[in-house]
Design a protein around this motif. Structure first.
Motif, PDB file in Angstrom:
ATOM      1  N   PRO A  91     -80.399  47.109 -48.773  1.00  0.00           N
ATOM      2  CA  PRO A  91     -80.792  47.976 -49.899  1.00  0.00           C
ATOM      3  C   PRO A  91     -80.906  49.449 -49.507  1.00  0.00           C
ATOM      4  N   ILE A  92     -81.366  49.739 -48.274  1.00  0.00           N
ATOM      5  CA  ILE A  92     -81.463  51.141 -47.843  1.00  0.00           C
ATOM      6  C   ILE A  92     -80.078  51.747 -47.752  1.00  0.00           C
ATOM      7  N   ARG A  93     -79.150  51.005 -47.173  1.00  0.00           N
ATOM      8  CA  ARG A  93     -77.782  51.515 -47.031  1.00  0.00           C
ATOM      9  C   ARG A  93     -77.169  51.778 -48.405  1.00  0.00           C
ATOM     10  N   ASN A  94     -77.365  50.835 -49.326  1.00  0.00           N
ATOM     11  CA  ASN A  94     -76.802  51.025 -50.670  1.00  0.00           C
ATOM     12  C   ASN A  94     -77.432  52.225 -51.370  1.00  0.00           C
ATOM     13  N   TYR A  95     -78.726  52.421 -51.167  1.00  0.00           N
ATOM     14  CA  TYR A  95     -79.410  53.542 -51.816  1.00  0.00           C
ATOM     15  C   TYR A  95     -78.962  54.872 -51.210  1.00  0.00           C
ATOM     16  N   LEU A  96     -78.797  54.911 -49.890  1.00  0.00           N
ATOM     17  CA  LEU A  96     -78.368  56.161 -49.248  1.00  0.00           C
ATOM     18  C   LEU A  96     -76.976  56.577 -49.718  1.00  0.00           C
ATOM     19  N   ARG A  97     -76.146  55.606 -50.037  1.00  0.00           N
ATOM     20  CA  ARG A  97     -74.802  55.941 -50.527  1.00  0.00           C
ATOM     21  C   ARG A  97     -74.854  56.684 -51.848  1.00  0.00           C
ATOM     22  N   THR A  98     -75.949  56.513 -52.594  1.00  0.00           N
ATOM     23  CA  THR A  98     -76.077  57.215 -53.875  1.00  0.00           C
ATOM     24  C   THR A  98     -76.613  58.630 -53.700  1.00  0.00           C
ATOM     25  N   ARG A  99     -77.077  58.961 -52.516  1.00  0.00           N
ATOM     26  CA  ARG A  99     -77.591  60.304 -52.253  1.00  0.00           C
ATOM     27  C   ARG A  99     -76.440  61.208 -51.807  1.00  0.00           C
ATOM     28  N   GLU A 100     -76.164  62.222 -52.604  1.00  0.00           N
ATOM     29  CA  GLU A 100     -75.057  63.119 -52.284  1.00  0.00           C
ATOM     30  C   GLU A 100     -75.298  63.922 -51.020  1.00  0.00           C
ATOM     31  N   ASP A 101     -76.567  64.113 -50.669  1.00  0.00           N
ATOM     32  CA  ASP A 101     -76.873  64.933 -49.504  1.00  0.00           C
ATOM     33  C   ASP A 101     -77.091  64.093 -48.249  1.00  0.00           C
ATOM     34  N   ALA A 102     -76.733  62.802 -48.294  1.00  0.00           N
ATOM     35  CA  ALA A 102     -76.970  61.932 -47.136  1.00  0.00           C
ATOM     36  C   ALA A 102     -76.179  62.407 -45.922  1.00  0.00           C
ATOM     37  N   ALA A 103     -74.898  62.721 -46.128  1.00  0.00           N
ATOM     38  CA  ALA A 103     -74.071  63.181 -45.010  1.00  0.00           C
ATOM     39  C   ALA A 103     -74.603  64.498 -44.450  1.00  0.00           C
ATOM     40  N   ARG A 104     -75.065  65.382 -45.333  1.00  0.00           N
ATOM     41  CA  ARG A 104     -75.577  66.677 -44.867  1.00  0.00           C
ATOM     42  C   ARG A 104     -76.812  66.494 -43.985  1.00  0.00           C
ATOM     43  N   PHE A 105     -77.735  65.626 -44.403  1.00  0.00           N
ATOM     44  CA  PHE A 105     -78.930  65.413 -43.595  1.00  0.00           C
ATOM     45  C   PHE A 105     -78.609  64.715 -42.276  1.00  0.00           C
ATOM     46  N   LEU A 106     -77.650  63.797 -42.305  1.00  0.00           N
ATOM     47  CA  LEU A 106     -77.274  63.103 -41.081  1.00  0.00           C
ATOM     48  C   LEU A 106     -76.673  64.070 -40.071  1.00  0.00           C
ATOM     49  N   VAL A 107     -75.729  64.887 -40.517  1.00  0.00           N
ATOM     50  CA  VAL A 107     -75.105  65.861 -39.618  1.00  0.00           C
ATOM     51  C   VAL A 107     -76.133  66.887 -39.153  1.00  0.00           C
ATOM     52  N   ASN A 108     -77.039  67.267 -40.030  1.00  0.00           N
ATOM     53  CA  ASN A 108     -78.077  68.219 -39.656  1.00  0.00           C
ATOM     54  C   ASN A 108     -78.956  67.670 -38.528  1.00  0.00           C
ATOM     55  N   SER A 109     -79.191  66.338 -38.544  1.00  0.00           N
ATOM     56  CA  SER A 109     -79.952  65.717 -37.457  1.00  0.00           C
ATOM     57  C   SER A 109     -79.215  65.828 -36.139  1.00  0.00           C
ATOM     58  N   TRP A 110     -77.887  65.749 -36.179  1.00  0.00           N
ATOM     59  CA  TRP A 110     -77.106  65.906 -34.949  1.00  0.00           C
ATOM     60  C   TRP A 110     -77.041  67.361 -34.508  1.00  0.00           C
TER      61      TRP A 110
END
Length: 776
Positions: free
Chosen positions: A479-498
């Motif tokens: 469910p977390i993975r499916n919900y994160l896919r609906t967040r448009e800024d998920a990729a931005r936050f992930l890359v920002n963590s790197w």
């Protein structure tokens, strides 16, 4: 002889007379009939329960023994015992009916008028319960002793006890049904009694702790001498389920093995003898505890004789289970940073089982082996209940445990141990509980994407400790993975963590922990040399190697359908970082690039590599523009030390689309930009510059009356504050016309300097410079 009051209107006489008539019908000697009649009245007169000294005799009088001998040769012997049983029951009712009724009424009244946890009800029950039981036991003992004196058969003694206990239960409940079970009312009072005695015992044990952490109970003399062996010697029996065994401890692969799992050695320590004098424990404290144990041991012995312990065994178990649950809640709830299972289990062995042994050993007729066997049975049930309660608590808190990870790792280790002892249903309960917590507290619009990603990472780490197979990970994180896919800024936050070393250092480290780049639609497990069959409870989407072996980075990237989403976001954030450089230093970005190459391959990182190279080339071009005297003089530029403008020249085809916001830059800056462009034309005659004036970074130093402030800001903010050195006050429309920018966009940007205490709004859309910070 006056038998009217004693024998219920001659019922017993008529009963005996019928037997006499039967004797006469059989042509028995008349003297024998007379002797039998006299013998009957002699014996029942002596056995009359109304006499206070009944059962107190050491032996029956000679006259009674002679009469019994006469009756044994007649059918009256059997009738005599039946009469005695009925007489005892009548006498019991006459003696205790009203007393027990008043007891029940007082209990009900106290329940209504007494505040919970005040201790008043417990004290009243303990005192009144003990008095009632003692009086009943005295009556029972006297009546039973009379049967011993007349040498009643074993069968009749057994029948007498059953009938007496049945009558007792009926009166305790106030129920007229002769074979009714022990009533709930009496069970409630028994539970209060058990709880009061146990808590008192537990308080004494906890109050007097020895300096080395061991308990005073190790010096307590057990009230039954046949239990002279060391405490918990029974624990080594083959059929006992020891809650924390060495075998499971050795197989538990954890860096906290020694501090989490309780093995047999820990329990053996509890049975060592301790010298009180060496631990500064006063002997009087031990005497107090011995006195307390003796008091309730005596009470339980009387309850055993009255069959009350047996009849209230489920109440006793319920009480102990409640105390175990209460102990776990009071000592373990909310504590995740240290192992709690060990200390709680020590309490189970050192207090609960010791107290339980006192209760069970109160039956002096029971052999040592039988009591030990019963303790083993009790321990299995209570151990299982202990694990259930502890597991239920940790499952209910698992969301908080995950949020606090890795500080909460001891709590995860405790949960691992408990779940090994429970059936697989607890895996399903864990999934449902954690999913519900995620749905209620995490997968909501108000939760930040960065928080969801960090919780997802912690969840992966925790669940891989709990279940190395990855089945729980697949079911819970789905469910977390499916919900994160609906967040448009998920990729931005992930890359920002790197990109941000301070944001999540662990994720940055994991970037380089790979041998092969991530490919789109990677089929995990195709070349897995450690392949094992999928577990029975694995779901249809379960990928063994993905959930067992894939690292955190791979799992995070797999949230997206293609790695292009991630690589494009890397380019965007890398562009932002590179364009904000004031010194052209790309060392950090070059390091990140190498890590990204390992994960995503050199081909997908080629545009990013060109971007970094452009910044390095820009440094060389900028240096040549200012250092080449012929060029700088030709265009009228200052030397490099006095330069206020430096440019970054980028390749349009390899950089992501950059949003530029047009506005009129201050005249001194626009003049320098034109000079810089002319110099570039001389240096690179075949190339042409196109300025993106809203991108980049500006170092601003503000000298106010009472302070000097320095900022690194975007060019638009530098342009705004520049115009305030021309005049102290600007209205929105005038400044917007000056900068050739939409007033609505400018209004939002004015707040930047308001927040930093440089400007103040003095009227609608009118700002003034705060030369003095006092009163802000």
């Amino acid at each position: 002889m006056d038998t009217h009051k004693s024998f219920n209107d001659f019922t017993d006489f008529n009963f005996a007379n019928n037997e006499v008539l039967q004797l006469y019908a059989d042509n028995e000697n008349l003297n024998k009939m007379i002797n039998a009649t006299k013998a009957w009245f002699t014996v029942i007169a002596w056995l009359d329960p109304n006499k206070k000294n009944i059962g107190d005799n050491i032996e029956a009088p000679l006259e009674v023994n002679d009469s019994l001998e006469i009756l044994r040769h007649t059918s009256l012997a059997k009738r005599l015992l039946e009469w005695y049983l009925a007489a005892v029951c009548r006498h019991f009712s006459e003696t205790f009916d009203m007393k027990l009724k008043q007891w029940r009424e007082a209990w009900a009244k106290l329940q209504e008028n007494t505040a919970p946890n005040s201790g008043i009800l417990e004290n009243w029950v303990s005192k009144s319960y003990e008095e009632i039981i003692h009086d009943i036991y005295s009556h029972f003992e006297r009546c039973e002793n009379s049967l011993f004196l007349i040498h009643a058969s074993v069968d009749f003694l057994h029948h007498f006890r059953i009938q007496y206990h049945t009558n007792l239960y009926s009166l305790l409940s106030g129920d007229s049904k002769p074979f009714s079970a022990v009533p709930s009312l009496f069970k409630d009072m028994s539970k209060v009694l058990f709880r009061a005695h146990f808590q008192k015992f537990n308080n004494i044990m906890e109050l007097y702790q020895l300096e080395n952490g061991q308990s005073i109970f190790q010096k307590v003399k057990h009230p039954v001498e046949k239990f002279e062996s060391d405490l918990f010697a029974w624990k080594t029996l083959d059929n006992i389920s020891v809650i924390f065994s060495r075998q499971e401890n050795d197989s538990f692969n954890s860096e906290n093995n020694n501090s989490v799992a309780m093995d047999l050695d820990d329990i053996d320590v509890l049975s060592e003898k301790i010298d009180i004098s060496q631990n500064n424990i006063e002997p009087s404290l031990v005497e107090d505890l011995n006195r307390e144990i003796s008091a309730f041991s005596k009470l339980y012995n009387e309850m055993v004789a009255l069959d009350l312990i047996h009849r209230t065994k489920d109440t006793l178990e319920e009480t102990l289970c409640e105390q175990i649950e209460l102990r776990i809640l009071n000592t373990c709830k909310g504590t995740f940073n240290k192992p709690m299972l060990r200390s709680s289990s020590n309490w189970l062995y050192s207090v609960v089982y010791y107290w339980l042994r006192v209760v069970l050993s109160s039956d002096l007729q029971t052999s040592t082996d039988s009591i030990e066997d019963e303790l083993v049975t009790w321990s299995k049930r209570l151990n299982y209940h202990f694990c259930m309660m502890f597991c239920d608590l940790r499952i209910s808190e698992l969301f908080d445990v995950i949020v606090d990870f890795p500080e909460s790792k001891p709590a995860i280790n405790d949960l691992i141990i408990c779940m090994r002892r429970l059936d697989t249903d607890y895996r399903h309960r864990l999934v449902q509980s954690l999913y519900s917590a995620f749905k209620r507290r995490l997968l909501i619009p108000g939760a930040g994407t960065n928080d969801i990603i960090n919780t997802y990472i912690s969840t992966v780490k925790c669940l891989r400790l709990l279940d190395p197979s990855g089945v729980l990970l697949e079911k819970i994180t789905g469910p977390i993975r499916n919900y994160l896919r609906t967040r448009e800024d998920a990729a931005r936050f992930l890359v920002n963590s790197w990109m941000d070393d301070e944001c999540n250092n662990e994720l940055v480290e994991e970037l380089g922990h790979t041998e092969n780049p991530i490919e789109d639609h990677d089929d995990y497990g195709v070349s897995d040399d450690n392949w094992v069959p999928d577990p029975m409870d694995a779901g249809p989407d379960y990928k063994s190697s993905m959930y067992r072996l894939a690292d955190i980075t791979n799992l995070l990237v797999s949230l997206f359908d293609t790695t292009d989403v991630i690589t494009e976001e890397i380019q965007n954030q890398m562009a932002s970082c590179l364009l904000s450089k004031l010194d052209y230093d790309t060392g950090r970005e070059q390091t990140k690039l190498e890590l990204f190459k390992l994960r995503f391959g050199e081909a997908k990182m080629a545009p990013t590599e060109v971007m970094i190279k452009d910044i390095a080339d820009s440094k060389r071009i900028d240096t040549n523009i200012y250092n080449e005297i012929s060029i700088s003089k030709a265009v009228g530029l200052e030397n490099v030390k006095e330069a206020v403008l430096h440019g970054s020249i980028i390749s349009k085809l390899f950089w992501p689309t950059l949003k530029n916001e047009d506005f009129v830059v201050p005249k001194p800056i626009s003049e320098n930009m034109q000079k810089y462009e002319n110099a570039f034309q001389i240096l690179k005659p075949r190339r042409e510059l196109q300025w993106l004036s809203s991108l980049g970074k500006v170092h601003v130093e503000l000298e106010l009356q009472d302070r000097v402030l320095e900022f690194e800001v975007a060019p638009i903010y530098a342009a705004i504050i520049y115009h305030f050195q021309e005049q102290d006050t600007w209205d929105l429309r005038s400044l917007a016309e000056k900068m050739n920018i939409d007033p609505s966009k400018l209004r939002g940007k004015m707040g930047f300097w308001e927040d930093r205490g440089v400007l103040r709004l003095i009227a609608d859309d009118k700002w003034i410079v705060l030369e003095i910070s006092v009163g802000i």
